[in-house]
Enzyme design. Structure first.
Site, PDB file in Angstrom:
ATOM      1  N   GLY A  52       2.070  -0.596  -2.502  1.00 44.73           N
ATOM      2  CA  GLY A  52       3.421  -0.101  -2.289  1.00 44.73           C
ATOM      3  C   GLY A  52       4.210  -0.915  -1.282  1.00 44.73           C
ATOM      4  N   ARG A 102      10.561   2.844   3.218  1.00 45.70           N
ATOM      5  CA  ARG A 102      11.028   3.795   4.231  1.00 45.70           C
ATOM      6  C   ARG A 102      10.505   3.475   5.628  1.00 45.70           C
ATOM      7  NH1 ARG A 102       9.897   9.683   2.108  1.00 45.70           N
ATOM      8  NH2 ARG A 102       8.350   8.670   0.769  1.00 45.70           N
ATOM      9  N   THR A 130       0.630   4.837 -10.299  1.00 45.54           N
ATOM     10  CA  THR A 130      -0.753   4.851  -9.822  1.00 45.54           C
ATOM     11  C   THR A 130      -1.765   4.573 -10.929  1.00 45.54           C
ATOM     12  OG1 THR A 130      -0.640   7.271 -10.022  1.00 45.54           O
ATOM     13  CG2 THR A 130      -0.329   6.326  -7.824  1.00 45.54           C
ATOM     14  N   ASN A 161       4.599   7.436   5.167  1.00 41.12           N
ATOM     15  CA  ASN A 161       5.711   6.786   4.481  1.00 41.12           C
ATOM     16  C   ASN A 161       6.818   6.332   5.423  1.00 41.12           C
ATOM     17  OD1 ASN A 161       4.878   7.163   1.605  1.00 41.12           O
ATOM     18  ND2 ASN A 161       4.948   9.311   2.199  1.00 41.12           N
ATOM     19  N   LYS A 175     -11.313 -10.470  33.380  1.00 40.46           N
ATOM     20  CA  LYS A 175     -11.148 -11.071  32.052  1.00 40.46           C
ATOM     21  C   LYS A 175     -12.278 -12.065  31.806  1.00 40.46           C
ATOM     22  CE  LYS A 175      -9.294 -14.713  31.061  1.00 40.46           C
ATOM     23  NZ  LYS A 175      -9.776 -16.074  30.629  1.00 40.46           N
TER      24      LYS A 175
END
Length: 450
Positions: free
Chosen positions: A11, A15, A81, A227, A334
């Protein structure tokens, strides 16, 4: 028998208002498709197929980086689908056993739920659909049943008012024998309001062949689909709530649970304590009995048993703390190993370094590890005392039981047991401070008059 996975991830996610493919947006530090594929680590799976489309190359790279055995196929046109599932035919055409369809934007389906669907298959159901009882059914597809038999799945656009009143909703997750699933998906038509090929139509197609369909239900939160950015934030909240609950159930003390944020791969031993406002980014393990104090940030780090980190500490990737280590306020570590019982308590930076057992690093110490092009290593032995405000210019080694004087700049190796003093000799100029201040104040007064 193992289960084949078909993950639909084609997809566009329009949105989301993003250039990033929807399934690559992150939840708890990992792309949502990573959460979907993590199911494969919890149940026995065989072939795993991911169907990509929008942003396919980026999704493909992410998936292959997770596991190069995952098969990726492309859906050039997003026609629905059922059409997406048929893209897996070349990979699964000779597959035996069951296949389950999952979605790259539905990241919270649990392994237990898939196991329940598999059990329903073993009990005789030809097709098993995952459903949920929705508090607000909205525009979800509805599951229509006759007793315990699923007769039809109807999309909201095509449903009557009576059908829309049903609260048993479709998650989209479907399991069936692999060849049956692919055959029925290929037979689906697009005679509906949206003109799409709906995978849900295989229930009705199967019924005409005498195949039985059943529903397995799960909590609605498990089927949360993403979405929009608001959905993404809601999914993050769901993940964090679950992670906090699981941590506490497994023996971790969270003093203010809602202020602690986990990554998808954070691991704890029992009796660890986490104070307020702590963030765990990817790749963190905290062993039993360790304490992470308030306002600390950890990423790619290991914290040994009984160690204390913070408050206001930062552990970056490669920070390896052994047992009973103390990392204090405003300290950054680190790519460094800190051995048993060592302490770095205040206002220090330790990068690209090895620090031996029982060593004490004074406030304001810095390992000067970068020359503008290359990184260099600092090695500090056992039971060393590093005086406050020491600069260690790497590459450099400080031997066991050695010491550096406060304010020293270490540019040469320090042998075992030696003290390094590398600072200018102090000189006191008699009365100079008073004379200087008098001159400055007079100048300031002159400025004001002018």
């Amino acid at each position: 028998m193992s289960i084949h996975l078909i993950v639909l991830a084609a997809g566009s996610g329009s949105r989301m208002e993003s250039d990033l493919p929807k399934v690559l947006h992150q939840i708890a530090g990992a792309p949502m498709i990573t959460h979907v594929l993590s199911v494969a680590h919890a149940i026995e799976t065989d072939v795993r197929v991911v169907v990509v489309g929008h942003g396919g190359d980026a999704v493909r790279d992410t998936v292959i980086n997770l596991d190069e055995d995952i098969r990726v196929v492309e859906q050039d046109q997003q026609l629905g689908t059922a059409h997406a599932v048929t893209m897996a035919v070349p990979v699964l055409k000779d597959a035996t056993g069951d296949a389950v369809v999952l979605y790259g934007d539905t990241p919270f389906i649990r392994p237990d739920t898939l196991s329940a669907m598999s059990a329903a298959r073993k009990d005789g159901a030809d097709i098993v659909v995952l459903g949920f009882n929705a508090a607000d059914p909205g525009r979800y597809g509805r599951l229509l049943t006759d007793g315990d038999t699923l007769t039809r799945i109807v999309e909201w656009k095509d449903a009557t008012e009576v059908e829309r009143a049903v609260t048993l909703c479709n998650s989209g997750v479907i399991m069936a024998e692999a060849s049956t699933l692919l055959r029925l998906a290929g037979a689906v038509g697009n005679g509906n309001a949206a003109g799409e090929y709906y995978l849900t139509d295989i229930v009705e197609l199967g019924r005409t062949e005498g195949l039985t369909s059943k529903v397995v239900t799960c909590p609605e939160a498990e089927t949360l689909g993403i979405n929009t950015r608001a959905d993404l934030a809601a999914a993050e909240a769901v993940f964090q709530a679950n992670a906090r609950r699981d941590a506490m159930n497994n023996g971790v003390t969270l003093l203010a649970p809602d202020s602690v944020y986990f990554s998808y791969d954070t691991h704890f031993g029992r009796d660890a304590i986490v104070e307020q406002h702590v963030v765990f980014a990817r790749g963190v393990t905290v062993e039993s009995g360790a304490t992470i104090r308030a306002f600390s940030h950890l990423e790619g780090a290991h914290v040994g048993a009984g160690s204390v980190v913070g408050p206001y500490a930062r552990l970056r990737p490669g920070a390896e703390l052994s047992n009973d280590v103390k990392i204090g306020n405003f300290v950054e570590i680190k790519n460094a190993t800190i051995a048993d019982g060592a302490k770095v308590n205040h206002l220090s930076y330790i990068g690209d370094a090895e620090i031996g057992a029982e060593t004490n690093v004074g406030a304001g110490t810095i390992t000067c590890n970068y020359d503008g092009v290359f990184k260099h290593k600092t090695k500090i032995g056992e039971r060393v005392f590093i005086g406050s405000n020491t600069m260690l210019v790497a590459p450099v080694t400080v031997g066991n039981e050695a010491m550096t004087a406060t304010g020293t700049i270490v540019t040469r190796d320090v042998p075992d047991g030696d003290m390094a003093i590398g600072r200018p000799r102090q000189e006191n100029k008699t009365g100079l401070a008073r004379r200087l201040f008098q001159k400055l104040r007079a100048a300031k007064a002159a400025v004001k008059k002018g």
